[in-house]
Design a protein around this motif. Sequence first.
Motif, PDB file in Angstrom:
ATOM      1  N   MET A 138       0.841  -1.212   0.000  1.00 57.70           N
ATOM      2  CA  MET A 138       0.000   0.000   0.000  1.00 57.70           C
ATOM      3  C   MET A 138       0.869   1.252   0.000  1.00 57.70           C
ATOM      4  SD  MET A 138      -3.036   1.051   2.598  1.00 57.70           S
ATOM      5  CE  MET A 138      -2.120   1.159   4.113  1.00 57.70           C
ATOM      6  N   LEU A 139       0.404   2.237  -0.746  1.00 62.20           N
ATOM      7  CA  LEU A 139       1.138   3.497  -0.835  1.00 62.20           C
ATOM      8  C   LEU A 139       0.412   4.525   0.032  1.00 62.20           C
ATOM      9  CD1 LEU A 139       3.504   4.661  -2.488  1.00 62.20           C
ATOM     10  CD2 LEU A 139       1.871   5.207  -4.271  1.00 62.20           C
ATOM     11  N   GLU A 140       1.100   4.990   1.081  1.00 61.86           N
ATOM     12  CA  GLU A 140       0.467   5.990   1.935  1.00 61.86           C
ATOM     13  C   GLU A 140       1.083   7.346   1.668  1.00 61.86           C
ATOM     14  OE1 GLU A 140       1.197   2.973   5.209  1.00 61.86           O
ATOM     15  OE2 GLU A 140       0.119   4.600   6.210  1.00 61.86           O
ATOM     16  N   ILE A 141       0.243   8.270   1.242  1.00 61.73           N
ATOM     17  CA  ILE A 141       0.735   9.584   0.881  1.00 61.73           C
ATOM     18  C   ILE A 141       0.251  10.608   1.896  1.00 61.73           C
ATOM     19  CG2 ILE A 141       0.669  11.380  -0.893  1.00 61.73           C
ATOM     20  CD1 ILE A 141       0.072   8.999  -2.868  1.00 61.73           C
ATOM     21  N   ASN A 142       1.215  11.241   2.557  1.00 62.47           N
ATOM     22  CA  ASN A 142       0.876  12.309   3.504  1.00 62.47           C
ATOM     23  C   ASN A 142       1.736  13.514   3.192  1.00 62.47           C
ATOM     24  OD1 ASN A 142      -0.960  10.875   5.256  1.00 62.47           O
ATOM     25  ND2 ASN A 142       0.801   9.676   5.885  1.00 62.47           N
ATOM     26  N   ILE A 143       1.204  14.393   2.385  1.00 57.39           N
ATOM     27  CA  ILE A 143       1.952  15.604   2.057  1.00 57.39           C
ATOM     28  C   ILE A 143       1.244  16.771   2.698  1.00 57.39           C
ATOM     29  CG2 ILE A 143       2.721  17.139   0.212  1.00 57.39           C
ATOM     30  CD1 ILE A 143       2.899  14.737  -1.597  1.00 57.39           C
ATOM     31  N   SER A 144       1.886  17.373   3.687  1.00 55.71           N
ATOM     32  CA  SER A 144       1.219  18.505   4.312  1.00 55.71           C
ATOM     33  C   SER A 144       1.391  19.746   3.444  1.00 55.71           C
ATOM     34  CB  SER A 144       1.744  18.739   5.727  1.00 55.71           C
ATOM     35  OG  SER A 144       3.136  18.943   5.683  1.00 55.71           O
ATOM     36  N   ARG A 145       2.578  19.828   2.829  1.00 54.82           N
ATOM     37  CA  ARG A 145       2.833  21.020   2.014  1.00 54.82           C
ATOM     38  C   ARG A 145       3.941  20.780   1.016  1.00 54.82           C
ATOM     39  NH1 ARG A 145       4.174  26.702   4.677  1.00 54.82           N
ATOM     40  NH2 ARG A 145       6.120  25.585   4.992  1.00 54.82           N
ATOM     41  N   LYS A 146       3.802  21.401  -0.146  1.00 53.38           N
ATOM     42  CA  LYS A 146       4.920  21.392  -1.104  1.00 53.38           C
ATOM     43  C   LYS A 146       4.941  22.775  -1.721  1.00 53.38           C
ATOM     44  CE  LYS A 146       7.654  20.902  -4.594  1.00 53.38           C
ATOM     45  NZ  LYS A 146       9.104  21.106  -4.351  1.00 53.38           N
ATOM     46  N   ILE A 147       6.051  23.470  -1.527  1.00 51.82           N
ATOM     47  CA  ILE A 147       6.116  24.854  -2.018  1.00 51.82           C
ATOM     48  C   ILE A 147       7.190  24.966  -3.082  1.00 51.82           C
ATOM     49  CG2 ILE A 147       6.550  27.244  -1.372  1.00 51.82           C
ATOM     50  CD1 ILE A 147       5.548  26.717   1.337  1.00 51.82           C
ATOM     51  N   TYR A 148       6.871  25.630  -4.153  1.00 55.41           N
ATOM     52  CA  TYR A 148       7.869  25.981  -5.156  1.00 55.41           C
ATOM     53  C   TYR A 148       8.269  27.415  -4.886  1.00 55.41           C
ATOM     54  CZ  TYR A 148       7.174  22.004  -8.257  1.00 55.41           C
ATOM     55  OH  TYR A 148       7.133  20.749  -8.798  1.00 55.41           O
ATOM     56  N   TYR A 149       9.560  27.627  -4.644  1.00 58.79           N
ATOM     57  CA  TYR A 149      10.014  28.993  -4.396  1.00 58.79           C
ATOM     58  C   TYR A 149      10.422  29.654  -5.687  1.00 58.79           C
ATOM     59  CZ  TYR A 149       9.894  27.759   0.475  1.00 58.79           C
ATOM     60  OH  TYR A 149       9.480  27.348   1.703  1.00 58.79           O
ATOM     61  N   HIS A 156      11.012  17.579  -3.311  1.00 57.33           N
ATOM     62  CA  HIS A 156      10.988  17.626  -1.854  1.00 57.33           C
ATOM     63  C   HIS A 156       9.655  18.171  -1.395  1.00 57.33           C
ATOM     64  CE1 HIS A 156      15.145  16.623  -1.698  1.00 57.33           C
ATOM     65  NE2 HIS A 156      15.469  17.629  -2.471  1.00 57.33           N
ATOM     66  N   TYR A 157       9.197  17.712  -0.259  1.00 58.25           N
ATOM     67  CA  TYR A 157       7.895  18.140   0.251  1.00 58.25           C
ATOM     68  C   TYR A 157       7.907  17.992   1.761  1.00 58.25           C
ATOM     69  CZ  TYR A 157       7.681  13.107   0.159  1.00 58.25           C
ATOM     70  OH  TYR A 157       7.999  11.784   0.333  1.00 58.25           O
ATOM     71  N   ASP A 158       6.958  18.653   2.411  1.00 59.56           N
ATOM     72  CA  ASP A 158       6.805  18.459   3.853  1.00 59.56           C
ATOM     73  C   ASP A 158       5.825  17.332   4.056  1.00 59.56           C
ATOM     74  OD1 ASP A 158       6.715  22.053   4.369  1.00 59.56           O
ATOM     75  OD2 ASP A 158       8.406  20.653   4.295  1.00 59.56           O
ATOM     76  N   GLY A 159       6.287  16.284   4.673  1.00 57.11           N
ATOM     77  CA  GLY A 159       5.360  15.174   4.872  1.00 57.11           C
ATOM     78  C   GLY A 159       6.080  13.861   4.681  1.00 57.11           C
ATOM     79  N   GLN A 160       5.310  12.837   4.395  1.00 52.80           N
ATOM     80  CA  GLN A 160       5.901  11.507   4.307  1.00 52.80           C
ATOM     81  C   GLN A 160       5.120  10.640   3.334  1.00 52.80           C
ATOM     82  OE1 GLN A 160       7.592   8.956   7.749  1.00 52.80           O
ATOM     83  NE2 GLN A 160       5.379   8.768   7.837  1.00 52.80           N
ATOM     84  N   ILE A 161       5.858   9.887   2.546  1.00 49.44           N
ATOM     85  CA  ILE A 161       5.203   8.935   1.643  1.00 49.44           C
ATOM     86  C   ILE A 161       5.817   7.569   1.905  1.00 49.44           C
ATOM     87  CG2 ILE A 161       4.812   8.273  -0.752  1.00 49.44           C
ATOM     88  CD1 ILE A 161       4.854  11.173  -1.521  1.00 49.44           C
TER      89      ILE A 161
END
Lengths: 157, 247, 127
Positions: free
Chosen positions: B1-12, B56-61
């Motif tokens: 199972m793929l668990e996707i938890n991305i709280s935030r991903k920002i492009y600067y 890169h993102y804030d969170g965990q996959i």
Amino acid sequence: MVFYKFKDPAKYFPPGYAYENEWKTVKFLWIVGAGFSLQYFADLYTAVNQLYSYQNNRRVLNIHAVAPTFLELIAGHWIFYIPLFLFLILMIAFHYFYYYNNTKSIYLMRRLPGAVLLKSCAQASVLGICITLISWIVLYFLYCGIYFMVIPKKCLP
Amino acid sequence: MLEINISRKIYYNKSGGTEALKQVYLQVKPGEIIGLFGENGAGKTTLLKSILGFEHYDGQILLDGEKIGKSNIARLSFATCEHSFFSNLTPEAHKEFYQMHFKTFREKRFEALMKFFELPTKKTLKNYSVGQKNQFEVIMALCQGADYILMDEPFAGNDIFNRTDFYKVLLGILEPTETIILSTHLIEEVEHFISRAILLNHGKLVGDISIMELEEQEKNLINYMKETYNYNPFHVKEILDALSEKE
Amino acid sequence: MISFEDFMFVDGCPIYLQIIQYIKRGIASETIHNGEEAPSRRALSALLGVNPNTIQKAYHNLEEEGILTSRSGAKSYLCADQKTVERIRRELLIGDTKEWVNAMKQLNISKEEAFSLAENIWTAKEL
């Protein structure tokens, strides 16, 4: 020549990379570099001549004549392989950007286990750098040997 | 199972940053065929690339409880409209390359698909047509032997028969352990092919529904999307009125 | 093997229901026979370009009704004795007729008019 030992250069470069131009440039820089280093012999010749003077049409060794050290003679000629080194390092960047050119094969390379991406970018350059270093050292000792052969013992610093 | 938890991903960028993804939480189970939908810039590509570890993102996959890294990345494959193959190589050479790096490469499937779509195996890919390139890109993603096959608008430039054939072949060859996440604009076309629809809007998850559920509610996917995106079908009337007033 | 060659699904009705309808109509019109093999779920899914869950739901419903049986897991066979065929025919006839009646009622036409219309069209067809 050492280059002809490598029957299939392709495997040292990224898959599908058109390495011919780099290959030619590397060979060229190697030869030119070695060629420039021959200027050492001009300096050596001058140094040797300065040890002698002509008296009555005969060559006579000057008393108290001291030759410059080998290091002094080779100074300035060290740099003969620097362009080649720089180019070999630049090649790593070329190889990396190749994966962004045209198609984004970087997406495939970054999914491979192990250091495949790194290897494919750097392998040819690392090999080239090693061979260049070896050539450099070989030439160094060769020139050094010639120095000791050519300078009379009395004049060694 | 793929668990996707991305709280935030920002492009600067120069003017600060854009939130490409926000609070995207979802789980993908083996065997699902997921359609990923959203307007341009909704974050579909960013989501797929984040799963693959390209962003890169804030969170965990997590993939079966583990972070995605060198040891398990081979269980994910990727087909992108930007194409990730080597243009200077032939399909034959690609097969060898894949076999060298992926123990799970499906050779039989590769030969069968190349034959079915009549793709020449000894021709360099740069000489393929756009449609053929797309097909090849998808074929490689399918033959890697991955458990999760991610596809980012893989059919831009293929005619409808091409695409229809592909969906059908996929349904025929996929094993129950293989999972597909397909990002596409072709909603009506894929509606019956997928088992679940995920909707993104400005980086947020605005919809997640199984097609079965939709059927129970007697809705179709387009209507569900219109509702979710608050699509105003009379929006067009405003400009028509404005234009006709002028005259 | 039950053929789905002339099966085309339409929008507006869940596909699994359409598949069930297709098979029932086949049974009622005797184009699908008792004991005939049904395509495997995967094969039908690929043939129609429809997610296997949908096929599964259709087959499951047919199995519940006793119209489809799975022997040895993989293969499914049609199970429709004469009694079942009759029952299905009845169901479909009632269903279709209900639809017709509702359509006529929506158009505000009387029962007599509707029947005479039907009669005309029926006989015209046979000419």
